[in-house]
Scaffold this active site. Structure first.
Site, PDB file in Angstrom:
ATOM      1  N   ASP A  21       0.040   5.726  -1.093  1.00  0.00           N
ATOM      2  CA  ASP A  21      -0.740   6.921  -0.759  1.00  0.00           C
ATOM      3  C   ASP A  21      -2.209   6.686  -0.389  1.00  0.00           C
ATOM      4  OD1 ASP A  21       1.529   7.575  -2.166  1.00  0.00           O
ATOM      5  OD2 ASP A  21       0.499   8.719  -3.712  1.00  0.00           O
ATOM      6  N   TRP A  46      -3.201   5.672 -10.551  1.00  0.00           N
ATOM      7  CA  TRP A  46      -2.407   6.401  -9.563  1.00  0.00           C
ATOM      8  C   TRP A  46      -3.268   7.354  -8.746  1.00  0.00           C
ATOM      9  CZ3 TRP A  46       3.254   7.696 -11.428  1.00  0.00           C
ATOM     10  CH2 TRP A  46       3.948   6.482 -11.571  1.00  0.00           C
ATOM     11  N   MET A  63       0.856  -1.194   0.000  1.00  0.00           N
ATOM     12  CA  MET A  63       0.000   0.000   0.000  1.00  0.00           C
ATOM     13  C   MET A  63       0.889   1.239   0.000  1.00  0.00           C
ATOM     14  SD  MET A  63      -2.763   1.235   2.884  1.00  0.00           S
ATOM     15  CE  MET A  63      -1.632   1.108   4.262  1.00  0.00           C
ATOM     16  N   GLN A  71      -3.467   3.571  -2.675  1.00  0.00           N
ATOM     17  CA  GLN A  71      -2.644   2.961  -3.715  1.00  0.00           C
ATOM     18  C   GLN A  71      -2.319   1.537  -3.276  1.00  0.00           C
ATOM     19  OE1 GLN A  71      -0.984   4.765  -6.840  1.00  0.00           O
ATOM     20  NE2 GLN A  71      -3.145   5.079  -6.415  1.00  0.00           N
TER      21      GLN A  71
HETATM   22  C1  FRU Z   1       3.357   9.471  -4.343  1.00  0.00           C
HETATM   23  C2  FRU Z   1       3.148   8.902  -5.738  1.00  0.00           C
HETATM   24  C3  FRU Z   1       2.165   9.722  -6.532  1.00  0.00           C
HETATM   25  C4  FRU Z   1       1.650   8.734  -7.536  1.00  0.00           C
HETATM   26  C5  FRU Z   1       1.598   7.463  -6.717  1.00  0.00           C
HETATM   27  C6  FRU Z   1       1.879   6.219  -7.492  1.00  0.00           C
HETATM   28  O1  FRU Z   1       3.820   8.516  -3.437  1.00  0.00           O
HETATM   29  O2  FRU Z   1       4.379   8.791  -6.407  1.00  0.00           O
HETATM   30  O3  FRU Z   1       2.720  10.868  -7.137  1.00  0.00           O
HETATM   31  O4  FRU Z   1       0.410   9.074  -8.059  1.00  0.00           O
HETATM   32  O5  FRU Z   1       2.561   7.610  -5.691  1.00  0.00           O
HETATM   33  O6  FRU Z   1       1.758   5.105  -6.674  1.00  0.00           O
END
Ligand code: FRU
Length: 457
Positions: free
Chosen positions: A22, A81, A20, A38
């Site tokens: 963000d 993302w 995991m 994420q």
């Molecule tokens: C920040 C980031 C975001 C991106 C995401 C991808 O940690 O790099 O900029 O959208 O993680 O997992």
């Protein structure tokens, strides 16, 4: 604690397994708090990102659902993302997120609930108009991501901000829309800092001038200031500034110019990144989520089968006395998790003394501690560190003595204090004779295999 999973936490949000990062699009909807995140459903390492999804009634106990969004279109096959949720005027939430295409181009896309009457919002449908936004001229296709929650300005049109860098100048682009679907780049940026590198996961929200009450993202008015938060890709910290926002020019101007967004205030000096706030209409507060990526190696994560956690959500509000910074506190719900209470009051700490807090053995501890220290203006500097020596948390750890400190807690300690993690304060005077308080952690005597938790002051 389950013996086979000693380092999983009981308080923090974690999916049952796998990677995991963000927090994405946190919100409250029809009786439930939603957290998207994420998530790699296929392993404990970063990659193949989807929007993991969990719901909760109290922000502490979570029901993990199927990922809300997976990469299945040309514009997001590389990953779904980070992004945010915005409520339309009819109360329906929409998701704006960054899609990663096979050639690594980053675009901004929309998804809407399939059935807005489902409080769990299990199913999301991607817009047939995706991608809504492609990188503008002068912006590299891999430097254009993480749309913010949209806010409304006086004439009813919407704005979002998106992080980028041009050359190495980090900046917050602003886009304008009437319908949340068709977006147009504003010619002015919200803010930029030369040489600051890529800006990720921008967050932009209003704060009330006094009190702890949070404001909904589109709240406007002469007494309302805004917070701009930038996640700095270069040093992996979240920086913010409080400032005024001009709806016409789109300019954000920090209240305290010396505290520009970067090199200014950080939300947290520990592992706390890619944070995202939301307005909680139930308790009328602004809640901040942030990702904590721990310190484990990739091999350790693979062996564990999971990686990282979300920090305990915090309520944030403006420090009305200073006006240029926020105050943060763990959400009040956290208190409901407390079990046996062990307390000790009126303890005098002699230099070098260590006091064991009896009865404080356990898998997870929630510690509240208040320290009072002598009047610093009356200190004679005849011992300790030289006056002008700035303190550095990472130098010498908790073992070095100073005038006022270190003092604090030793946790995850064993009986002999061979193993311990110090969470400590240090109060020092800098060259300009201002006092500063440092809050540090020293993990140099942390034994990865040791799972006992004794607590000392
Ligand atoms: C920040 C980031 C975001 C991106 C995401 C991808 O940690 O790099 O900029 O959208 O993680 O997992």
């Amino acid at each position: 604690l389950e013996p086979e999973a000693p380092f999983r936490t009981s308080f923090h949000f974690q999916p049952p397994k796998n990677w995991m990062n963000d927090p994405n699009g946190p919100m409250y909807y029809k009786g439930f708090y939603h957290l998207f995140y994420q998530y790699n459903p296929w392993g404990a390492v970063w990659g193949n990102l989807t929007w993991g999804h969990a719901v909760s009634e109290d922000l502490l106990h979570w029901l993990d659902l199927e990922p809300a969004l997976k990469g299945d279109q040309w514009y997001d096959v590389g990953g779904v993302w980070s992004g945010s949720v915005t409520f339309r005027l009819d109360g329906t939430p929409i998701i704006l997120y960054t899609g990663l295409a096979e050639d690594l181009e980053q675009t901004q896309n929309m998804a809407v609930p399939d059935d807005a009457s489902d409080p769990f919002l299990r199913k999301w449908v991607k817009s047939s108009e995706n991608p809504l936004l492609r990188h503008p001229d002068g912006v590299y296709k891999e430097d254009f991501r993480d749309p913010s929650t949209a806010w409304q300005v006086e004439d009813g049109s919407w704005r979002i901000t998106i992080g980028t860098q041009v050359e190495t100048d980090g900046m917050a682009l602003v886009y304008k829309s009437r319908d949340l679907l068709h977006w147009e780049l504003e010619k002015n940026v919200l803010y930029t800092i030369p040489g600051s590198g890529m800006w990720e996961c921008l967050d932009f929200y209003p704060v009330a001038p006094t009190g702890r009450r949070g404001l909904d993202t589109s709240t406007r008015g002469p007494s309302v200031n805004h917070v701009l938060k930038v996640s700095s890709y270069n040093d992996q910290h979240d920086y913010y500034a409080v400032g005024s926002y001009n709806e016409v020019t789109q300019a954000f101007t920090p209240v305290n110019q010396e505290l520009g967004v970067l090199y200014g205030l950080q939300y947290d000096y520990g592992k706390f990144y890619a944070s995202k706030s939301f307005y909680d209409p139930v308790k009328k507060r602004r809640i901040l989520w942030g990702w904590s990526n721990e310190s484990d190696t990739e091999a350790q994560d693979i062996a564990k089968g999971w990686a990282s956690l979300q920090a305990i959500p915090r309520t944030v509000w403006l420090d009305s006395e200073l006006g240029d910074n926020l105050i943060q506190a763990p959400i009040e719900e956290l208190k409901s998790l407390r079990g046996v209470k062990v307390s000790k009051a009126e303890v005098e700490l002699e230099a070098g003394s260590i006091l064991r807090i009896e009865g404080s053995y356990g898998g997870q501890l929630d510690i509240e501690v208040t320290f009072e220290y002598p009047d610093v203006s009356k200190v004679a500097f005849k011992y300790g560190r030289p006056l002008d020596d700035p303190f550095d948390c990472s130098e010498g750890g908790s073992a070095q003595r100073g005038v006022f400190g270190p003092f604090g807690l030793l946790v995850m300690a064993d009986d002999a204090l061979q193993e311990q993690t110090a969470l400590f304060f240090y109060i020092s005077q800098s060259k300009d004779r201002q006092w500063s308080t440092y809050f540090c952690s020293d993990q140099s005597r942390l034994d990865q295999l040791f799972v006992g938790l004794l607590c000392y002051i």
